[in-house]
Design a protein around this motif. Structure first.
Motif, mmCIF file in Angstrom:
data_model
loop_
_atom_site.group_PDB
_atom_site.id
_atom_site.type_symbol
_atom_site.label_atom_id
_atom_site.label_comp_id
_atom_site.label_asym_id
_atom_site.label_seq_id
_atom_site.Cartn_x
_atom_site.Cartn_y
_atom_site.Cartn_z
ATOM 1 N N VAL A 167 -18.184 -3.023 5.907
ATOM 2 C CA VAL A 167 -17.809 -3.173 7.090
ATOM 3 C C VAL A 167 -16.472 -3.391 6.456
ATOM 4 O O VAL A 167 -16.147 -4.149 5.623
ATOM 5 C CB VAL A 167 -17.836 -4.357 7.336
ATOM 6 C CG1 VAL A 167 -17.204 -4.309 9.092
ATOM 7 C CG2 VAL A 167 -19.378 -4.462 8.471
ATOM 8 N N VAL A 168 -15.123 -2.368 7.035
ATOM 9 C CA VAL A 168 -14.008 -2.185 6.508
ATOM 10 C C VAL A 168 -12.815 -1.628 7.140
ATOM 11 O O VAL A 168 -13.165 -1.635 8.416
ATOM 12 C CB VAL A 168 -13.963 -1.069 5.148
ATOM 13 C CG1 VAL A 168 -14.571 -2.010 3.867
ATOM 14 C CG2 VAL A 168 -14.188 0.174 5.693
ATOM 15 N N ILE A 169 -12.002 -1.410 6.812
ATOM 16 C CA ILE A 169 -10.918 -0.950 7.592
ATOM 17 C C ILE A 169 -10.078 -0.334 6.896
ATOM 18 O O ILE A 169 -10.370 0.428 5.524
ATOM 19 C CB ILE A 169 -9.299 -1.545 7.712
ATOM 20 C CG1 ILE A 169 -9.038 -2.617 6.484
ATOM 21 C CG2 ILE A 169 -10.151 -3.223 9.416
ATOM 22 C CD1 ILE A 169 -7.623 -3.474 6.694
ATOM 23 N N ASP A 170 -8.985 0.871 7.454
ATOM 24 C CA ASP A 170 -8.815 1.417 6.362
ATOM 25 C C ASP A 170 -7.338 1.370 6.223
ATOM 26 O O ASP A 170 -6.844 1.414 6.735
ATOM 27 C CB ASP A 170 -8.815 3.487 7.512
ATOM 28 C CG ASP A 170 -8.151 4.477 6.500
ATOM 29 O OD1 ASP A 170 -7.382 3.927 5.468
ATOM 30 O OD2 ASP A 170 -8.318 5.494 7.253
ATOM 31 N N ASN A 171 -7.366 0.802 5.158
ATOM 32 C CA ASN A 171 -6.435 0.365 4.692
ATOM 33 C C ASN A 171 -4.922 1.668 3.639
ATOM 34 O O ASN A 171 -4.662 0.609 4.705
ATOM 35 C CB ASN A 171 -6.541 -0.310 2.683
ATOM 36 C CG ASN A 171 -7.562 -1.823 3.329
ATOM 37 O OD1 ASN A 171 -6.984 -2.966 3.712
ATOM 38 N ND2 ASN A 171 -8.705 -1.987 3.051
ATOM 39 N N VAL A 172 -5.331 2.521 3.778
ATOM 40 C CA VAL A 172 -4.792 3.496 3.368
ATOM 41 C C VAL A 172 -4.023 3.877 4.778
ATOM 42 O O VAL A 172 -2.740 4.034 3.912
ATOM 43 C CB VAL A 172 -5.604 4.598 2.866
ATOM 44 C CG1 VAL A 172 -4.285 5.854 2.234
ATOM 45 C CG2 VAL A 172 -5.825 4.591 1.712
ATOM 46 N N ALA A 173 -4.528 4.441 5.849
ATOM 47 C CA ALA A 173 -3.995 4.027 7.000
ATOM 48 C C ALA A 173 -3.046 3.438 7.903
ATOM 49 O O ALA A 173 -1.479 3.506 7.963
ATOM 50 C CB ALA A 173 -4.935 4.763 8.258
ATOM 51 N N ARG A 220 -10.167 -0.833 -3.608
ATOM 52 C CA ARG A 220 -9.834 -2.325 -3.261
ATOM 53 C C ARG A 220 -8.965 -2.216 -2.041
ATOM 54 O O ARG A 220 -7.893 -0.922 -2.096
ATOM 55 C CB ARG A 220 -10.164 -3.372 -4.569
ATOM 56 C CG ARG A 220 -10.432 -3.278 -6.010
ATOM 57 C CD ARG A 220 -10.307 -4.049 -7.222
ATOM 58 N NE ARG A 220 -9.907 -5.478 -5.951
ATOM 59 C CZ ARG A 220 -10.884 -6.187 -6.249
ATOM 60 N NH1 ARG A 220 -12.046 -6.249 -7.011
ATOM 61 N NH2 ARG A 220 -11.034 -7.529 -5.388
ATOM 62 N N PRO A 221 -9.026 -3.316 -1.632
ATOM 63 C CA PRO A 221 -8.067 -3.338 -0.033
ATOM 64 C C PRO A 221 -6.384 -2.978 -0.809
ATOM 65 O O PRO A 221 -5.898 -1.954 -0.338
ATOM 66 C CB PRO A 221 -8.239 -4.559 -0.055
ATOM 67 C CG PRO A 221 -9.713 -4.577 0.009
ATOM 68 C CD PRO A 221 -10.213 -4.300 -0.938
ATOM 69 N N SER A 222 -6.184 -4.149 -1.962
ATOM 70 C CA SER A 222 -5.418 -4.254 -2.377
ATOM 71 C C SER A 222 -4.267 -2.539 -3.103
ATOM 72 O O SER A 222 -3.307 -2.186 -2.488
ATOM 73 C CB SER A 222 -4.834 -4.827 -3.343
ATOM 74 O OG SER A 222 -6.006 -4.979 -3.986
ATOM 75 N N PHE A 229 1.281 3.181 1.094
ATOM 76 C CA PHE A 229 2.435 2.673 0.881
ATOM 77 C C PHE A 229 3.275 4.195 0.722
ATOM 78 O O PHE A 229 4.484 4.555 1.456
ATOM 79 C CB PHE A 229 2.850 0.992 0.282
ATOM 80 C CG PHE A 229 4.010 1.406 0.004
ATOM 81 C CD1 PHE A 229 5.155 0.763 0.609
ATOM 82 C CD2 PHE A 229 4.786 1.761 -1.709
ATOM 83 C CE1 PHE A 229 6.303 0.927 0.313
ATOM 84 C CE2 PHE A 229 6.216 1.878 -1.922
ATOM 85 C CZ PHE A 229 7.225 1.161 -0.918
ATOM 86 N N LEU A 230 2.526 4.314 -0.996
ATOM 87 C CA LEU A 230 2.838 5.819 -1.694
ATOM 88 C C LEU A 230 3.268 6.940 -0.256
ATOM 89 O O LEU A 230 3.800 7.849 -0.564
ATOM 90 C CB LEU A 230 2.529 5.742 -2.863
ATOM 91 C CG LEU A 230 2.506 4.900 -4.023
ATOM 92 C CD1 LEU A 230 2.136 4.624 -5.067
ATOM 93 C CD2 LEU A 230 3.844 4.687 -4.041
ATOM 94 N N ALA A 275 4.717 -6.031 2.366
ATOM 95 C CA ALA A 275 3.453 -7.376 2.146
ATOM 96 C C ALA A 275 2.565 -6.738 2.795
ATOM 97 O O ALA A 275 2.168 -6.505 3.829
ATOM 98 C CB ALA A 275 4.208 -8.769 2.677
ATOM 99 N N ALA A 276 1.524 -6.450 1.659
ATOM 100 C CA ALA A 276 0.240 -5.715 2.333
ATOM 101 C C ALA A 276 -1.438 -7.093 1.704
ATOM 102 O O ALA A 276 -1.640 -6.368 2.331
ATOM 103 C CB ALA A 276 0.090 -5.169 0.702
#
Length: 364
Positions: A167-173, A220-222, A229-230, A275-276
């Protein structure tokens, strides 16, 4: 695969039997151990696969699992972090509704402590585990839990090396959207502050074609937030500046603030920063005050996690909001489906995020 052998001639394991039968490792473990719920047709298929491979269950492991205890485990990276405290609440709510108790472990982002927590839960004959894994590459202890027939669900992080729901979120988006918000306000010199695990930390590399930056590292999320961001900068043809991309093991507000001060003290400082994580958000906010940078007049700021303080300060902070309590509930609900015998292929459940726009960003 020949009878009596696993990969490369080794003794066949539960994972080998599961692969041969086309089921999950946890289901194979339950069928071979004679406990838990497994459909009769699956049980027969698994036993036939075991016979073909010459699988022989370990007598000690078999004796240690003789039935359920109506309890599950939750292993959180850092319960002091509001994210994991809320996720824990979600897990406990679902467990209670199912008539189960939850046994909680805080591992302080330490892999050795996590391994020990898993072993303790197995010794207690736990029925399932929700875990936010410290490592996404060193997961042998989680696979061993599955081989004992214990379902595992990953929270916040996923790993291709363990056959488990996540269970995650779309961290890239999420990061791309936060950065695009700053770009839409005219900012081009945008900084990033992210907390990473040094054992699986990212590496900034030249993007394909030599223009801009990319990132190499575990999903990883970070690290995925750095990717987002990039990507947002690249989509607007804005060249990322290496000195503005700051990441490290910022495990508390003090270390995050120290790095944020260094970022804001550059000869040519950023006009905006993303800030991530919630820790780096608080560290950045306090660093801006310490450096005498007015928000949003001198510095636009977007943070992560909609914690109470972000709406109470002046100015209130624009943040990427996620719902850790819903993530905890979703992980626990998925775990109980597995405990009850669901043998569908593993699923990556992606919950939504949203950008909460407040007053910490301004037009450049």
């Amino acid at each position: 695969m020949g009878a009596g052998t696993g990969p490369r001639g080794s003794r066949p394991t539960v994972a080998d039997v599961a692969r041969e039968a086309g089921v999950s490792v946890a289901t194979a473990g339950r069928a071979l151990g004679g406990y838990g719920r497994v459909r009769e047709d699956l049980r027969a298929r698994i036993r036939e696969a075991a016979d073909r491979l010459g699988y022989s269950p370990n007598a000690i492991a078999r004796s240690m699992r003789s039935g359920g205890t109506r309890s599950i485990g939750f292993i959180g990276a850092d319960i002091a972090n509001p994210y994991f405290a809320a996720a824990m609440r979600g897990v406990c709510d679902v467990a209670r509704a199912e008539g189960y108790e939850a046994i909680l472990f805080n591992v302080d982002d330490r892999l050795d402590v996590e391994r020990n927590a898993v072993q303790v839960l197995l010794d207690k004959q736990i029925d399932g585990i929700v875990v936010s894994p410290t490592s996404v590459t060193d997961v042998g202890h989680l696979r061993r839990a599955q081989e004992r027939g214990v379902p595992v669900v990953l929270l916040d992080r996923t790993s291709p090396l363990v056959d488990a729901d996540s269970v995650v979120i779309d961290n890239v988006a999420a990061a791309r959207g936060a950065t695009a918000h700053l770009l839409d306000r005219g900012h081009r010199r945008i900084g990033l502050l992210a907390s990473i695990d040094p054992a699986e930390g990212p590496e900034l590399v030249a993007a394909p074609g030599g223009a801009g930056l990319g990132v190499r590292g575990a999903a990883r999320p970070s690290v995925d937030r750095i990717r987002g961001f990039l990507a947002a900068l690249d989509e607007r043809a804005v060249t990322a500046d290496r000195e503005l991309v700051r990441f490290g093991p910022f495990l508390d507000v003090t270390t995050a603030e120290r790095e944020a001060v260094a970022l804001l003290s550059l000869p040519d400082p950023p006009t905006a920063v993303f800030a991530a994580e919630n820790v780096t958000t608080q560290g950045l906010y306090t660093a801006a005050r310490r450096c005498g940078r007015a928000v949003p007049g001198d510095l636009s700021l977007v943070g992560f996690d909609d914690l109470d303080w972000t709406s109470l300060v002046d100015p209130p902070v624009t943040v990427v909001a996620q719902s850790p309590i819903d993530m905890g509930r979703a992980a626990a609900e998925r775990l109980f489906r597995r405990i009850k015998g669901d043998d569908a292929p593993r699923e990556r459940i992606v919950l939504p995020t949203r950008l909460v726009v407040r007053s910490s960003t301004a037009e450049l």
